[in-house]
Design a protein around this motif. Structure first.
Motif, PDB file in Angstrom:
ATOM      1  N   ARG A 215       0.919  -1.192   0.191  1.00  0.00           N
ATOM      2  CA  ARG A 215      -0.197  -0.046  -0.071  1.00  0.00           C
ATOM      3  C   ARG A 215       0.763   1.267   0.004  1.00  0.00           C
ATOM      4  N   ASN A 216       1.963   1.141   0.434  1.00  0.00           N
ATOM      5  CA  ASN A 216       2.720   2.317   0.309  1.00  0.00           C
ATOM      6  C   ASN A 216       3.594   2.695  -0.712  1.00  0.00           C
ATOM      7  N   TYR A 217       3.488   1.727  -1.875  1.00  0.00           N
ATOM      8  CA  TYR A 217       4.264   1.990  -3.276  1.00  0.00           C
ATOM      9  C   TYR A 217       3.440   2.725  -4.112  1.00  0.00           C
ATOM     10  N   ASN A 218       3.713   3.518  -4.942  1.00  0.00           N
ATOM     11  CA  ASN A 218       3.101   4.089  -6.031  1.00  0.00           C
ATOM     12  C   ASN A 218       2.570   2.905  -7.073  1.00  0.00           C
ATOM     13  N   ARG A 219       1.699   3.425  -8.062  1.00  0.00           N
ATOM     14  CA  ARG A 219       1.160   2.647  -9.162  1.00  0.00           C
ATOM     15  C   ARG A 219       2.238   2.087  -9.682  1.00  0.00           C
ATOM     16  N   ASP A 220       2.949   2.494 -10.325  1.00  0.00           N
ATOM     17  CA  ASP A 220       4.037   2.020 -11.233  1.00  0.00           C
ATOM     18  C   ASP A 220       5.040   0.700 -10.435  1.00  0.00           C
ATOM     19  N   ALA A 221       5.150   1.015  -9.213  1.00  0.00           N
ATOM     20  CA  ALA A 221       6.120   0.296  -8.354  1.00  0.00           C
ATOM     21  C   ALA A 221       5.033  -1.142  -8.184  1.00  0.00           C
TER      22      ALA A 221
ATOM     23  N   ARG B 129      19.930   5.109 -24.071  1.00  0.00           N
ATOM     24  CA  ARG B 129      19.182   5.776 -25.398  1.00  0.00           C
ATOM     25  C   ARG B 129      17.732   5.505 -25.468  1.00  0.00           C
ATOM     26  N   LEU B 130      17.151   4.518 -25.014  1.00  0.00           N
ATOM     27  CA  LEU B 130      15.776   4.425 -25.233  1.00  0.00           C
ATOM     28  C   LEU B 130      14.867   4.797 -24.005  1.00  0.00           C
ATOM     29  N   GLY B 131      15.438   4.710 -22.696  1.00  0.00           N
ATOM     30  CA  GLY B 131      14.790   4.674 -21.583  1.00  0.00           C
ATOM     31  C   GLY B 131      14.522   3.324 -20.976  1.00  0.00           C
ATOM     32  N   TYR B 132      14.221   3.101 -19.715  1.00  0.00           N
ATOM     33  CA  TYR B 132      13.810   1.997 -19.032  1.00  0.00           C
ATOM     34  C   TYR B 132      12.815   1.188 -19.714  1.00  0.00           C
TER      35      TYR B 132
ATOM     36  N   ALA C 115      16.505  -1.600 -11.645  1.00  0.00           N
ATOM     37  CA  ALA C 115      17.142  -0.223 -12.042  1.00  0.00           C
ATOM     38  C   ALA C 115      15.817   0.677 -11.780  1.00  0.00           C
ATOM     39  N   LEU C 116      14.622   0.391 -12.597  1.00  0.00           N
ATOM     40  CA  LEU C 116      13.466   1.044 -12.713  1.00  0.00           C
ATOM     41  C   LEU C 116      12.710   0.975 -11.244  1.00  0.00           C
ATOM     42  N   LEU C 117      12.679  -0.130 -10.845  1.00  0.00           N
ATOM     43  CA  LEU C 117      11.840  -0.508  -9.515  1.00  0.00           C
ATOM     44  C   LEU C 117      12.535   0.281  -8.273  1.00  0.00           C
TER      45      LEU C 117
ATOM     46  N   ALA D 286       2.112 -12.262 -22.589  1.00  0.00           N
ATOM     47  CA  ALA D 286       0.732 -11.659 -22.841  1.00  0.00           C
ATOM     48  C   ALA D 286       0.434 -10.722 -21.924  1.00  0.00           C
ATOM     49  N   LEU D 287       0.811 -11.239 -20.470  1.00  0.00           N
ATOM     50  CA  LEU D 287       0.523 -10.316 -19.396  1.00  0.00           C
ATOM     51  C   LEU D 287       1.703  -9.308 -18.994  1.00  0.00           C
ATOM     52  N   VAL D 288       2.743  -9.548 -19.302  1.00  0.00           N
ATOM     53  CA  VAL D 288       3.965  -8.545 -19.029  1.00  0.00           C
ATOM     54  C   VAL D 288       3.844  -7.327 -20.182  1.00  0.00           C
ATOM     55  N   ILE D 289       3.741  -7.694 -21.391  1.00  0.00           N
ATOM     56  CA  ILE D 289       3.701  -6.620 -22.132  1.00  0.00           C
ATOM     57  C   ILE D 289       2.638  -5.300 -22.025  1.00  0.00           C
ATOM     58  N   PRO D 290       1.398  -5.960 -21.662  1.00  0.00           N
ATOM     59  CA  PRO D 290       0.436  -4.661 -21.524  1.00  0.00           C
ATOM     60  C   PRO D 290       0.889  -4.022 -20.244  1.00  0.00           C
ATOM     61  N   ILE D 291       1.422  -4.625 -19.373  1.00  0.00           N
ATOM     62  CA  ILE D 291       1.792  -4.053 -17.986  1.00  0.00           C
ATOM     63  C   ILE D 291       2.823  -2.867 -18.468  1.00  0.00           C
ATOM     64  N   LEU D 292       3.705  -3.399 -18.914  1.00  0.00           N
ATOM     65  CA  LEU D 292       5.089  -2.485 -19.184  1.00  0.00           C
ATOM     66  C   LEU D 292       4.303  -1.147 -20.038  1.00  0.00           C
ATOM     67  N   LEU D 293       3.377  -1.363 -21.022  1.00  0.00           N
ATOM     68  CA  LEU D 293       2.979  -0.300 -21.967  1.00  0.00           C
ATOM     69  C   LEU D 293       2.097   0.708 -21.136  1.00  0.00           C
ATOM     70  N   ILE D 294       1.744   0.331 -19.929  1.00  0.00           N
ATOM     71  CA  ILE D 294       1.043   1.494 -19.328  1.00  0.00           C
ATOM     72  C   ILE D 294       1.775   2.108 -17.981  1.00  0.00           C
ATOM     73  N   ILE D 295       2.902   1.720 -17.618  1.00  0.00           N
ATOM     74  CA  ILE D 295       3.808   2.301 -16.795  1.00  0.00           C
ATOM     75  C   ILE D 295       4.578   3.573 -17.255  1.00  0.00           C
ATOM     76  N   LYS D 296       4.782   4.427 -16.624  1.00  0.00           N
ATOM     77  CA  LYS D 296       5.436   5.567 -16.969  1.00  0.00           C
ATOM     78  C   LYS D 296       6.977   5.321 -16.888  1.00  0.00           C
ATOM     79  N   ASP D 297       7.838   6.113 -17.875  1.00  0.00           N
ATOM     80  CA  ASP D 297       9.126   5.815 -17.605  1.00  0.00           C
ATOM     81  C   ASP D 297       9.817   6.967 -16.855  1.00  0.00           C
ATOM     82  N   VAL D 298      10.992   6.453 -16.236  1.00  0.00           N
ATOM     83  CA  VAL D 298      11.757   7.532 -15.456  1.00  0.00           C
ATOM     84  C   VAL D 298      12.736   8.200 -16.439  1.00  0.00           C
ATOM     85  N   PRO D 299      12.735   9.520 -16.488  1.00  0.00           N
ATOM     86  CA  PRO D 299      13.730  10.048 -17.322  1.00  0.00           C
ATOM     87  C   PRO D 299      15.223  10.043 -16.745  1.00  0.00           C
TER      88      PRO D 299
END
Length: 373
Positions: free
Chosen positions: A3-9, A68-71, A118-120, A182-195
């Motif tokens: 509960r203490n983590y943000n949505r993307d975490a 180059r691409l971001g996480y 790194a992203l987490l 099939a589960l991981v790719i949709p999740i990755l599509l909706i998270i925000k990247d860390v610049p």
């Protein structure tokens, strides 16, 4: 717990959990699948080495790719490569198609792991890092255990129910691993990247020394693990005559206890610190290793294997979290990737050595297990 983590975490932890569930559909059953296809342990050693060495190469460049691409885009690239690789393993048209499948799975492994951590680590604050890494590892490991159990019982169930061969049953079970993406790719599509503010790393002497301090011990551990770990399911089968279902129970127990233990491990880290925790667990694992090769009873050997594996592996997220605290945002994926590359290259060498040694004798590879401590 989360509960203490943000949505993307939370989403990243969920993606890792989904990946761990379906990952075991292939890892646990792969030696049996290859055996059913007519490949001996020496050929298995080649396949596992390809996957591991390619993983090591991509570990080395994964940080550069993410700069180059971001996480986020880097993780998506790895997921798509893994999806294609898994499909090729299911098709298994010939030796070369299988080898390409292992190549792409290795690329996915090398890209995903350092960038995930790194992203987490960027999505949680410093005080939460040990907890987040351990919770992610714990949830993933419990689902990992479930995957082992399903992979262990599903082939016999399919053979008896559908009247198919073992080869077809193994192929069907491994094909379920495609669901991972099939589960991981949709999740990755909706998270925000860390610049990433600086697309370059300042390669100073201090940075290189820090990376080497974490990387060299991992290299030795990787060699020992590579010689034995991919073949342990077959070892229990050939050494003690146990069925796939029984062996899956051993791995299920190991993963389940380790997963549950990961939820309470951060409390020990808070009390005695990460270094003492890691040293205590791995030194105890070393003692258990010393007695394993001489064990004649399956239940005793299985018990020692379970405890030893838990002690060795449960502290890895603590190690990863501890390491992340020494590097900046731009350095994290590269530092983690290089450390894992050291481990992975040696693991790949161990995969081939293990395949050759196991094809000669079941006892020889165990004399090298001391390296995996």
């Amino acid at each position: 717990m989360l509960r203490n983590y943000n949505r993307d975490a939370k989403l990243l932890i969920a993606a890792n959990a989904a990946g761990q569930l379906f990952l075991q559909f292939s890892i646990f059953i792969m030696p049996f699948y290859l055996q059913a296809l007519g490949y001996g342990m020496d050929k298995m050693g080649i396949f596992f080495s390809i996957q591991t060495f390619v993983g090591g190469l991509f570990f080395l460049v994964s940080g550069l790719i993410s700069l180059r691409l971001g996480y986020k885009k880097t993780l998506l690239l790895g997921a798509f490569l893994g999806l294609i690789g898994r499909i090729l393993q299911v098709l298994a048209l010939n030796f070369y198609v299988l080898a390409l499948g292992f190549f792409l799975i290795g690329a996915n492994m090398g890209i995903r792991q350092p960038n995930f951590y790194a992203l987490l680590s960027e999505e949680v604050d410093e005080k939460q890092r040990h907890h987040a890494f351990s919770i992610s590892f714990g949830i993933g490991t419990i689902l990992n255990a479930l995957g082992v159990l399903i992979a262990g019982f599903a082939p016999d169930f399919l053979v008896e129910t559908l009247g198919i061969t073992n080869e077809v049953a193994y192929r069907l079970v491994i094909s379920l691993a495609v669901l991972q993406f099939a589960l991981v790719i949709p999740i990755l599509l909706i998270i925000k990247d860390v610049p990433v503010k600086n697309p370059r790393i300042n390669w100073r002497k201090e940075l290189v020394v820090k990376i080497l301090k974490f990387s060299l011990p991992s290299a030795m551990i990787g060699l020992g693990a590579g010689i034995t770990i991919p073949y342990m399911s077959l070892y229990f089968n050939l050494r003690f005559g146990q069925t796939l279902a029984v062996i899956s129970g051993v791995f299920f127990a190991q993963q389940l206890v380790m997963g549950v233990g990961s939820f309470v491990l951060p409390k020990l880290v808070d009390k005695i610190g990460p270094v003492k925790t890691i040293s205590l667990f791995q030194s105890t694992a070393a003692f258990l290793f010393a007695i394993f090769p001489s064990l004649e009873l399956f239940l005793l050997a299985a018990f020692v294997y379970i405890i030893r594996s838990i002690l060795m592996n449960i502290v890895w997220p603590i190690n990863d979290a501890f390491m992340m605290g020494f590097f900046t945002t731009e350095e994290k994926a590269t530092a983690a990737g290089i450390r894992r590359a050291f481990s992975t290259f040696m693991r790949g060498l161990g995969n081939y050595i293990g395949g050759v040694l196991f094809s000669i004798s079941l006892s020889y590879p165990l004399f090298f297990w001391f390296l995996d401590i």
